[in-house]
Design a protein around this motif. Structure first.
Motif, PDB file in Angstrom:
ATOM      1  N   PHE A 139     -17.099  -6.812  -7.426  1.00 28.22           N
ATOM      2  CA  PHE A 139     -16.782  -5.713  -8.345  1.00 28.22           C
ATOM      3  C   PHE A 139     -16.160  -4.545  -7.587  1.00 28.22           C
ATOM      4  CE2 PHE A 139     -18.080  -1.664 -10.261  1.00 28.22           C
ATOM      5  CZ  PHE A 139     -17.453  -1.764 -11.492  1.00 28.22           C
ATOM      6  N   VAL A 140     -16.764  -4.170  -6.455  1.00 30.06           N
ATOM      7  CA  VAL A 140     -16.224  -3.077  -5.643  1.00 30.06           C
ATOM      8  C   VAL A 140     -14.817  -3.436  -5.166  1.00 30.06           C
ATOM      9  CG1 VAL A 140     -16.491  -1.794  -3.478  1.00 30.06           C
ATOM     10  CG2 VAL A 140     -18.475  -2.205  -4.936  1.00 30.06           C
ATOM     11  N   GLY A 141     -14.620  -4.702  -4.803  1.00 29.39           N
ATOM     12  CA  GLY A 141     -13.309  -5.147  -4.343  1.00 29.39           C
ATOM     13  C   GLY A 141     -12.241  -4.980  -5.410  1.00 29.39           C
ATOM     14  N   VAL A 142     -12.574  -5.307  -6.667  1.00 30.50           N
ATOM     15  CA  VAL A 142     -11.613  -5.144  -7.763  1.00 30.50           C
ATOM     16  C   VAL A 142     -11.209  -3.679  -7.900  1.00 30.50           C
ATOM     17  CG1 VAL A 142     -11.304  -5.306 -10.261  1.00 30.50           C
ATOM     18  CG2 VAL A 142     -12.418  -7.161  -9.031  1.00 30.50           C
ATOM     19  N   VAL A 143     -12.203  -2.785  -7.905  1.00 28.00           N
ATOM     20  CA  VAL A 143     -11.923  -1.351  -8.042  1.00 28.00           C
ATOM     21  C   VAL A 143     -11.068  -0.853  -6.877  1.00 28.00           C
ATOM     22  CG1 VAL A 143     -12.948   0.944  -8.157  1.00 28.00           C
ATOM     23  CG2 VAL A 143     -14.033  -0.958  -9.363  1.00 28.00           C
ATOM     24  N   LEU A 144     -11.447  -1.247  -5.663  1.00 29.92           N
ATOM     25  CA  LEU A 144     -10.715  -0.784  -4.483  1.00 29.92           C
ATOM     26  C   LEU A 144      -9.283  -1.293  -4.471  1.00 29.92           C
ATOM     27  CD1 LEU A 144     -13.388  -1.121  -1.638  1.00 29.92           C
ATOM     28  CD2 LEU A 144     -12.558   0.963  -2.735  1.00 29.92           C
ATOM     29  N   MET A 145      -9.056  -2.517  -4.967  1.00 26.99           N
ATOM     30  CA  MET A 145      -7.701  -3.057  -4.956  1.00 26.99           C
ATOM     31  C   MET A 145      -6.780  -2.276  -5.879  1.00 26.99           C
ATOM     32  SD  MET A 145      -7.399  -5.135  -2.663  1.00 26.99           S
ATOM     33  CE  MET A 145      -5.668  -5.268  -3.081  1.00 26.99           C
ATOM     34  N   TYR A 146      -7.300  -1.852  -7.046  1.00 26.28           N
ATOM     35  CA  TYR A 146      -6.465  -1.039  -7.930  1.00 26.28           C
ATOM     36  C   TYR A 146      -6.178   0.325  -7.319  1.00 26.28           C
ATOM     37  CZ  TYR A 146      -6.732  -4.428 -11.716  1.00 26.28           C
ATOM     38  OH  TYR A 146      -6.594  -5.566 -12.475  1.00 26.28           O
ATOM     39  N   VAL A 147      -7.171   0.882  -6.641  1.00 23.35           N
ATOM     40  CA  VAL A 147      -6.953   2.155  -5.948  1.00 23.35           C
ATOM     41  C   VAL A 147      -5.935   1.971  -4.824  1.00 23.35           C
ATOM     42  CG1 VAL A 147      -8.035   3.949  -4.533  1.00 23.35           C
ATOM     43  CG2 VAL A 147      -9.253   3.023  -6.513  1.00 23.35           C
ATOM     44  N   LEU A 148      -6.059   0.855  -4.094  1.00 28.92           N
ATOM     45  CA  LEU A 148      -5.151   0.589  -2.986  1.00 28.92           C
ATOM     46  C   LEU A 148      -3.721   0.402  -3.476  1.00 28.92           C
ATOM     47  CD1 LEU A 148      -4.689   0.056   0.007  1.00 28.92           C
ATOM     48  CD2 LEU A 148      -5.346  -2.333  -0.361  1.00 28.92           C
ATOM     49  N   TRP A 149      -3.550  -0.355  -4.562  1.00 34.11           N
ATOM     50  CA  TRP A 149      -2.201  -0.569  -5.075  1.00 34.11           C
ATOM     51  C   TRP A 149      -1.600   0.738  -5.577  1.00 34.11           C
ATOM     52  CZ3 TRP A 149       1.774  -3.114  -4.289  1.00 34.11           C
ATOM     53  CH2 TRP A 149       2.835  -3.161  -5.208  1.00 34.11           C
ATOM     54  N   GLY A 150      -2.404   1.578  -6.204  1.00 32.66           N
ATOM     55  CA  GLY A 150      -1.925   2.891  -6.612  1.00 32.66           C
ATOM     56  C   GLY A 150      -1.489   3.724  -5.421  1.00 32.66           C
ATOM     57  N   SER A 151      -2.226   3.594  -4.305  1.00 33.16           N
ATOM     58  CA  SER A 151      -1.866   4.323  -3.085  1.00 33.16           C
ATOM     59  C   SER A 151      -0.569   3.804  -2.491  1.00 33.16           C
ATOM     60  CB  SER A 151      -3.002   4.196  -2.059  1.00 33.16           C
ATOM     61  OG  SER A 151      -4.222   4.684  -2.577  1.00 33.16           O
ATOM     62  N   VAL A 152      -0.367   2.483  -2.545  1.00 38.07           N
ATOM     63  CA  VAL A 152       0.885   1.891  -2.053  1.00 38.07           C
ATOM     64  C   VAL A 152       2.075   2.452  -2.815  1.00 38.07           C
ATOM     65  CG1 VAL A 152       2.216  -0.255  -1.974  1.00 38.07           C
ATOM     66  CG2 VAL A 152      -0.144  -0.228  -1.172  1.00 38.07           C
ATOM     67  N   ILE A 153       1.934   2.567  -4.136  1.00 39.22           N
ATOM     68  CA  ILE A 153       3.019   3.101  -4.954  1.00 39.22           C
ATOM     69  C   ILE A 153       3.210   4.591  -4.698  1.00 39.22           C
ATOM     70  CG2 ILE A 153       3.786   3.525  -7.321  1.00 39.22           C
ATOM     71  CD1 ILE A 153       2.304   0.984  -8.131  1.00 39.22           C
ATOM     72  N   LYS A 154       2.097   5.317  -4.648  1.00 36.15           N
ATOM     73  CA  LYS A 154       2.168   6.771  -4.477  1.00 36.15           C
ATOM     74  C   LYS A 154       2.791   7.144  -3.137  1.00 36.15           C
ATOM     75  CE  LYS A 154       1.138  11.063  -5.601  1.00 36.15           C
ATOM     76  NZ  LYS A 154       1.768  11.758  -6.755  1.00 36.15           N
ATOM     77  N   LEU A 155       2.410   6.441  -2.089  1.00 36.75           N
ATOM     78  CA  LEU A 155       2.919   6.747  -0.752  1.00 36.75           C
ATOM     79  C   LEU A 155       4.236   6.045  -0.444  1.00 36.75           C
ATOM     80  CD1 LEU A 155      -0.473   6.579   1.200  1.00 36.75           C
ATOM     81  CD2 LEU A 155       0.764   8.615   0.452  1.00 36.75           C
ATOM     82  N   ARG A 156       4.728   5.281  -1.409  1.00 39.03           N
ATOM     83  CA  ARG A 156       6.017   4.588  -1.267  1.00 39.03           C
ATOM     84  C   ARG A 156       6.052   3.725  -0.011  1.00 39.03           C
ATOM     85  NH1 ARG A 156      10.410   9.233  -3.243  1.00 39.03           N
ATOM     86  NH2 ARG A 156       9.451   9.584  -5.290  1.00 39.03           N
ATOM     87  N   GLU A 157       5.061   2.863   0.086  1.00 38.47           N
ATOM     88  CA  GLU A 157       4.969   1.951   1.222  1.00 38.47           C
ATOM     89  C   GLU A 157       6.143   0.972   1.199  1.00 38.47           C
ATOM     90  OE1 GLU A 157       4.349   0.466   4.452  1.00 38.47           O
ATOM     91  OE2 GLU A 157       2.648   1.749   3.871  1.00 38.47           O
TER      92      GLU A 157
END
Length: 232
Positions: A139-157
């Motif tokens: 469950f924590v992994g699912v939440v963290l992955m959405y946060v991580l993907w949002g960070s990838v987009i926000k930081l323009r990785e």
């Protein structure tokens, strides 16, 4: 004993795990992506151990049960470390690496405490704790992955490897979470279609990661138009 499909998934995952680790060793990238390589290596070891247990003792034996859940919880913890490492790579240009590692350690400890408190009155405390901790980490992994993907987009990785690894992991966790949700909604499907969704999603993850690290060079970057560019 699993049927032909089960053996096929097991064999394909084992081969891909081996290809991934051997490729990392040949390219001297094993330590550079240590959590990821340790995860793939443990996957190969766990697959061999579980197969031997199923062959020698059967899938309904205590030996198989303990080997399955012991390897599963170790893989869940390693997967959590992989996610923490991905966060660290995404945020490395912001100087937040050390804070992220510390926060990841605290979150892992809190998850373990929550799992223990949830099953502290169980008769078989060890077994129930392992099962609960695995579910909570998923469950924590699912939440963290959405946060991580949002960070990838926000930081323009733009690092192609990193983007593809995160994308593959997001699809994997989404499929796993969807499988658990459908099991709760439709219990009758647990031992039919849904029993194959987790192993198939796991195989897809290994395939995606292996393809990424074998075919995509470290220096590959995305242009604003999402075109793959490599250095020559």
């Amino acid at each position: 004993m699993p049927g032909p499909l089960g053996y096929g998934i097991w064999l394909a995952a084992l081969v891909l795990d081996g290809v991934f680790v051997v490729c990392a060793l040949q390219r001297h990238e094993f330590l550079r992506y240590l959590p990821l390589n340790l995860y793939m290596l443990l996957c190969a070891v766990a697959n061999c151990g579980i197969f031997l247990c199923s062959h020698d003792f059967g899938v309904h034996s205590q030996e198989y049960f303990y080997s399955y859940y012991t390897s599963d919880i170790l893989l869940s913890i390693l997967m959590y470390l992989v996610i923490a490492e991905l966060f660290s790579r995404v945020f490395e240009r912001t100087g937040l690496n050390n804070y992220i590692r510390g926060a990841a350690g605290i979150l892992l400890a809190l998850t373990a405490v929550f799992a223990f408190l949830s099953v502290r009155h169980a008769n078989d405390l060890t077994t129930e704790f392992v099962i609960e901790l695995e579910q909570d980490l998923n469950f924590v992994g699912v939440v963290l992955m959405y946060v991580l993907w949002g960070s990838v987009i926000k930081l323009r990785e733009t690092r192609v490897r990193l983007v593809q690894v995160v994308l593959a992991l997001g699809v994997y966790f989404s499929a796993t979470a969807g499988s658990y949700a459908l099991r709760n909604l439709f219990p009758s499907l647990e031992f039919s279609v849904l029993q194959w969704l987790p192993p198939l999603s796991g195989l897809w993850l290994v395939m995606a990661w292996t393809y990424t690290f074998v075919r995509v060079p470290e220096e590959a970057r995305l242009t604003p138009g999402h075109t793959l560019v490599t250095s020559h």
